[in-house]
Scaffold this active site. Structure first.
Site, PDB file in Angstrom:
ATOM      1  N   GLY B 715       0.807  -1.231   0.000  1.00 11.48           N
ATOM      2  CA  GLY B 715       0.000   0.000   0.000  1.00 11.48           C
ATOM      3  C   GLY B 715       0.829   1.265   0.000  1.00 11.48           C
ATOM      4  O   GLY B 715       0.582   2.182  -0.784  1.00 11.48           O
ATOM      5  N   GLU B 716       1.817   1.331   0.861  1.00  7.07           N
ATOM      6  CA  GLU B 716       2.544   2.588   1.036  1.00  7.07           C
ATOM      7  C   GLU B 716       3.607   2.792  -0.039  1.00  7.07           C
ATOM      8  O   GLU B 716       3.756   3.893  -0.573  1.00  7.07           O
ATOM      9  CB  GLU B 716       3.206   2.635   2.417  1.00  7.07           C
ATOM     10  CG  GLU B 716       2.314   2.175   3.571  1.00  7.07           C
ATOM     11  CD  GLU B 716       1.176   3.124   3.898  1.00  7.07           C
ATOM     12  OE1 GLU B 716       1.014   4.125   3.181  1.00  7.07           O
ATOM     13  OE2 GLU B 716       0.443   2.847   4.863  1.00  7.07           O
TER      14      GLU B 716
END
Ligand SMILES: Cc1cc2nc3c(=O)[nH]c(=O)nc-3n(C[C@H](O)[C@H](O)[C@H](O)COP(=O)(O)OP(=O)(O)OC[C@H]3O[C@@H](n4cnc5c(N)ncnc54)[C@H](O)[C@@H]3O)c2cc1C
Lengths: 325, 751
Positions: B715-716
């Protein structure tokens, strides 16, 4: 949202008489409803004009007549417009988003209010929204603001793209009021803020825009709308330029030039147009005209870049119009 | 283990299992629960940035049609949890006292909610709110970062714990920079950015009994939210039910409990009806966190051969005056490159603004903009290709923790990224490539994020028709968690995805942490695996009793399901019909609940996901316009369990990175302490026309030290490193270095 009444007008006349009683027209609603939601505007009564027969685009006696309710997307895609006034189509397509253009009308586009942040926030001062409360932008965040024709009461810009093309094309605004019809040259329609920034234009409170007329011209081959903005689409202009040339070989017979994002009204550049006429269509010529165009420009704390960007966009628009790019 | 089964176990692209619900509008979001007798709340925000409320005149509002109550500090009921100062169960890294809505007459930031008008319809509540008149005793406020930067302080957490990621850090010599043969020193500014998910923050609060609360709430953790509000109302945790079945994007602003949630719950209690509160877009800028404005300075020293000598990295991030929000801005600088000497200094600047919160790629995305820009600046100073320069400083172990990596496949990313972007067309000398009037440039940036894993529990049930149904409290803020978990389950069992359902987003389900910090697939995935394996164990036992030794010796990995049959791997290839087995045992279904926790490997290995982004841009020299023409995203994120949604995740991250680099900027007028860009019209998130083709490459090699699924989280890293890649490409195109984001046309004029 503050409460209001809503009524549908079935004739232009009925709309005009309703206007005399402090009502406000609603067309596509893409601007007015936003402003009502934020309590920036609070009309007691809305007159919906969408059932009036003002949507057509016609060619008559050397001019094109575009109804006030013609949609921005409809005008942009119209065959006749594309053939005779492609500049208008280009300017329209440079504005807003496809969804908004599908709702927005020609009349509403002309009458849209400034996007100045201070105008939009009732917690901040704004002479346009609340005369006498002060101009928040003058000493505030004014990156988007005007460099021409400002006053110490207001430095807002008119946000329309369509109007920049229309002022360049010498359009005429046809309006209807209690005393009948009035024809307003486009350049006289919007006004500078002066001491009354609450007035965006010269339309009277009880007048309705019926149509816009564009006289035939010789600019359809060489015109361009160049818009610079903070993202590639769906953003208002930092600076935009409508440029149209009537070329005789490599020479400019006549030119039209107007700027957006720089003043309280679409900014026609007549001096620069004069400087272009009779000259060869070269970057050199365009640069000289751009310098003339920028005379009298005055920047504020955050918009000095427009002094540099402005002439560059004029040159780019002209280069594109002349086919030099 | 049987090889043939592993061949089958390749993760294939799968359409989102909830895609149809989403595109048809059948998916229900927090604002879409129409409860009987529901009322609507509209928040009134403060119009000053600091001071006290002198008076609130609510008479006109109270008299307005349909208005049920106007609630402020003047008439709010007692909230039991408010007494306990500093109680903040869900966000340990945020120090201080979160804003207690309607607690007293103090104003800490502009547009702080100071009253809520509750009415029988939304419009009536809005109208009522417009009638509330507030008088203030205004005090001088400070919101201007630059003017106040000298007042930055060391974070309380760092003072307490010298090992805290925000504490001062020195490795090697602190003065090595001074004598390095090549030195660069530069300051970088990232403006305040807003999460701005499409879905507005919304909550519907319903007291089902005096001590039983149900909330339909846009949050990233149902269990953490449950704890927060159980504490706030002093009721048992199981009495608070938090439903977040669908979340329309969040990017971090659902990681904290916010005043509007408390306000809705208070209002529901006070008017004795369910109350719905949906923030306006403008309130999304002031009430639910943001990426903090951050100033950074880097001093970097290198030798002629490109070996880094020293990096000194300082940063100041803004926070509110009542809460200390810190982030890991400087971590990447400590561990990404083999520099013998590294110093970092992290400071906080409290201002009269609301509290920031993690936003996609929190800390790292901000830090990577400075670090990866500086790496590019240094490569240019030495005259080296930026990739060669990074390779010269490649590190095979984590120089900060002094541990080996669990896995690190960045070399693969450099190679593949170079190829896909067309790096060979890049010229060392900036401004030397043109396409018509446009200048052409190439740039890259790297990113990393810890492969964070937490405990998670999944309940799995299998019925005699072979349907597998699972439950877990985890949320899905958009990446496609149910899809990914269905893939993990399918992969573990062999059951076709169509026969598997994964229910999430309720505090009633088995425990899971927040969806944040790239931790879902590697935390919940292993629990899915464990629960599925537990089901298999039960089946093996049942099967062994029936058909003898064949199944008796089997391990979970030896059996798979296919078309309602249990199949044993190996020579015998024994098969059993699931329905027969269930019938013979006279059962309808079997179930298993399993918890999975991080192993001890974190003590021996440094576990990180890595990304590398490449950008090709065009810059118009006369008007300063930047067009991103191509982006290539490469990621070493371990096993990719859901190739399709993972690719979407990378595309979304890259798009966020384009916004960070070119368009996003929350601008404040400091005379009022009030934002002037606060809607989608003037806070510019990228639109389609700003987003080119984004080409995604996954190394896709499992990291089984990180977790049994082999995933490191994605995600990041999808956004970390994108902004510097674009800024570096702009430099390569123009020779102009923009260190203050976003790179708007005005900053590139006069090339
Ligand atoms: C997010 C966003 C981005 C946008 N970006 C751009 C952009 O880049 N460029 C651009 O040019 N525009 C842009 N727009 C503005 C858009 O063009 C206007 O909102 C639209 O043209 C207004 O038309 P409407 O018919 O919806 O007007 P309405 O909202 O219905 O009305 C606007 C005003 O016009 C008055 N009015 C309408 N018709 C008449 C009439 N016949 N006679 C008298 N008065 C009338 C109304 O009383 C009202 O005061 C944007 C709008 C939004 C919301």
């Amino acid at each position: 949202m503050i409460q209001f009444q809503y009524e549908r007008a079935s004739t232009a006349k009925a709309a005009v008489s309703a206007l005399a009683n402090n009502a406000k027209i609603i067309a596509g609603g893409t601007n007015l409803v936003d402003l009502m939601k934020r309590n920036v505007m609070a009309p007691a009564k809305l007159i919906d004009i969408n059932s009036l027969p003002l949507r057509s685009i016609e060619q008559q006696n050397g001019k094109m007549i575009i109804g006030a309710l013609a949609l921005n997307s409809q005008v942009a895609d119209d065959k006749l417009v594309l053939e005779k006034h492609p500049l208008l189509s280009k300017a329209l397509n440079a504005g807003a988003s496809a969804q908004i253009r599908n709702m927005a009308t020609v009349g509403g586009n002309m009458m849209q209010r400034t996007r100045c942040s201070y105008f939009y926030d009732t917690a901040l001062p704004c002479n346009k929204r609340e005369p006498g409360s002060g101009c928040g932008a003058l000493e505030g965040v004014n990156r988007m603001h005007a460099i021409f024709g400002t006053s110490d009461k207001c430095i807002a810009v008119h946000p329309s793209d369509m109007c920049v093309a229309l002022v360049a094309l010498d359009a005429i605004v046809v309006v209807s009021g209690p005393k009948g019809e009035r024809r307003i040259p486009f350049d006289d329609f919007h006004r500078l803020p002066g001491s009354q920034p609450e007035k965006d234009n010269t339309l009277q409170k009880d007048e309705l825009i019926i149509s816009v007329e564009i006289p035939d011209n010789t600019f359809s081959k060489n015109c361009h709308y160049f818009k610079v903005r903070d993202r590639t689409s769906y953003a208002f202009a930092l600076v935009s330029v409508a440029a149209a040339l009537d070329l005789d070989g490599k020479n400019i017979k006549e030119a039209r030039l107007a700027m957006g994002g720089v003043a309280h009204k679409p900014w026609r550049l007549k001096e620069a147009e004069k400087a272009l006429a009779g000259k060869p269509a070269t970057e050199e010529t365009f640069r000289q005209a751009a310098e003339i165009a920028m005379q009298g420009a005055k920047a504020f704390k955050h918009n000095a870049f427009k002094l540099k960007l402005g002439p560059n966009v004029i040159v780019e628009a002209l280069k594109n119009a002349a086919g030099l790019v | 283990m049987n090889e043939a089964f592993f061949d089958k176990k390749e993760y294939k692209p799968l359409d989102r299992v909830d895609g149809r619900l989403k595109v048809t509008g059948a998916a229900k979001y927090s604002a879409e629960y129409a409860l009987p007798n529901m009322a609507y709340g509209v928040l009134v925000g403060s119009r000053i940035a600091k001071g006290t409320i002198k008076s609130i005149d609510s008479k006109a509002a109270e008299r307005a049609p349909g208005v049920l109550a106007v609630i402020s500090h003047l008439n709010v009921i007692k909230i039991p949890g408010y007494a306990a100062r500093g109680v903040h169960p869900s966000e340990p890294p945020t120090g201080g006292q979160p804003l207690r809505v309607f607690y007293d007459n103090k104003v800490y930031s502009n547009d702080q909610p100071i009253a809520i008008v509750v009415a029988t319809s939304l419009e009536k509540a809005q109208y009522g709110a417009s009638l509330v008149k507030v008088q203030y005793d205004q005090q001088e406020h400070q919101t201007d970062f630059e003017a106040n930067a000298k007042n930055a302080v060391i974070a309380a957490a760092a003072k307490k714990n010298p090992k805290s990621p925000t504490a001062d850090y020195d490795r090697g010599q602190t003065d090595a920079f001074e004598t390095a043969p090549f030195r660069i020193e530069a300051e970088y500014v990232l403006p305040t950015e807003m999460h701005n998910p499409m879905e507005l923050q919304a909550i519907t609060a319903h007291w089902e009994a005096d001590d039983r609360l149900t909330i339909y709430d846009k949050v990233q953790g149902t269990k953490t939210t449950q704890k927060t509000f159980a504490k706030e109302w002093d009721v048992p945790e199981q009495n608070v039910k938090v439903i977040a079945t669908f979340v329309g994007g969040a990017f971090g602003n659902g990681l904290h409990s916010w005043p509007h949630e408390s306000a809705a719950i208070i209002a529901a209690k006070q008017v004795k009806r369910p109350v719905k509160v949906v923030l306006t877009r403008e309130q999304m800028f002031t009430m639910v966190g943001y990426r903090p404005r951050t100033w950074q300075k880097i001093q970097m020293g290198a030798a002629k051969d490109g070996k880094l000598v020293a990096i000194n990295h300082h940063s100041i991030g803004q926070t509110s005056t009542y809460e200390e929000f810190t982030e890991t801005t400087l971590m990447q600088t400590r561990m990404m490159y083999a520099s013998p000497n590294v110093s970092t200094r992290y400071r906080l600047l409290p201002l009269n603004v609301a509290t920031p919160i993690w936003m996609r790629g929190p800390g790292e995305a901000t830090g990577a903009f400075a670090l990866e820009s500086a790496m590019d600046e240094m490569a240019h100073a030495i005259g080296m290709d930026p990739i060669e320069f990074r390779l010269a400083n490649y590190t095979e172990t984590d120089p900060d923790k002094n541990m080996p990596w669990s896995t690190k496949y960045m070399r693969e990313c450099y190679e593949e990224g170079k190829k896909r972007i067309g790096w060979e067309n890049r010229k060392l000398k900036p401004g030397s490539v043109r396409d018509g009037e446009w200048l052409v440039g190439y740039g890259m940036g790297t990113g990393t994020f810890g492969a964070n894993r937490g405990p998670a529990t999944v309940k799995a049930e299998l019925d005699l028709e072979g349907n597998l149904v699972m439950h877990c409290a985890i949320t899905d803020i958009g990446p496609g968690t149910a899809t990914a978990m269905v893939q993990v389950a399918s992969n573990t069992t062999g059951i076709a995805p169509e026969k598997i359902t994964f229910h999430l987003g309720s505090s009633e389900f088995p425990n899971a942490g927040l969806q944040g910090g790239s931790s879902t697939v590697n935390s919940v995935g292993p629990a899915v695996q464990a629960a599925c394996n537990a089901l298999k164990e039960q089946l093996i036992t049942m099967a062994a009793a029936k058909s003898g030794p064949d199944f008796g010796a089997a391990k979970p990995d030896d059996i798979m399901f296919e078309k309602g049959e249990i199949q044993l791997s190996g020579k015998s290839s024994a098969k059993l019909k699931l329905s027969d087995l269930f019938k013979q045992n006279n059962i309808q279904k079997i179930e298993a609940t399993q918890e999975s926790k991080p192993s001890e490997n974190g003590k021996k290995y440094s576990m990180n996901a890595f990304s590398m982004h490449f950008a090709m841009v065009h810059v118009h020299p006369f008007t300063g316009q930047v067009r991103v023409k191509k982006i290539v995203c490469c990621a070493d994120a371990g096993t990719i369990v859901s190739p399709k949604t993972a690719e979407s995740q990378m595309i979304g991250g890259a798009t966020g990175g384009i916004g960070m680099a070119l368009t996003e900027d929350a601008v404040m007028d400091h005379r009022f302490g009030r934002y002037v860009t606060k809607d989608f019209g003037d806070y510019h998130v990228p639109v389609h026309a700003d987003v080119p083709d984004i080409d995604v490459y996954f190394v896709n090699k499992p990291d089984l030290l990180a977790d049994p699924v082999g995933s490191k989280g994605l995600g990041e890293i999808a956004i970390i490193g994108v902004a510097p890649a674009i800024a570096n490409a702009v430099f390569n195109a123009t020779g102009k270095r923009v260190r203050h984001l976003p790179i708007t046309p005005d900053k590139l004029l006069g090339l």
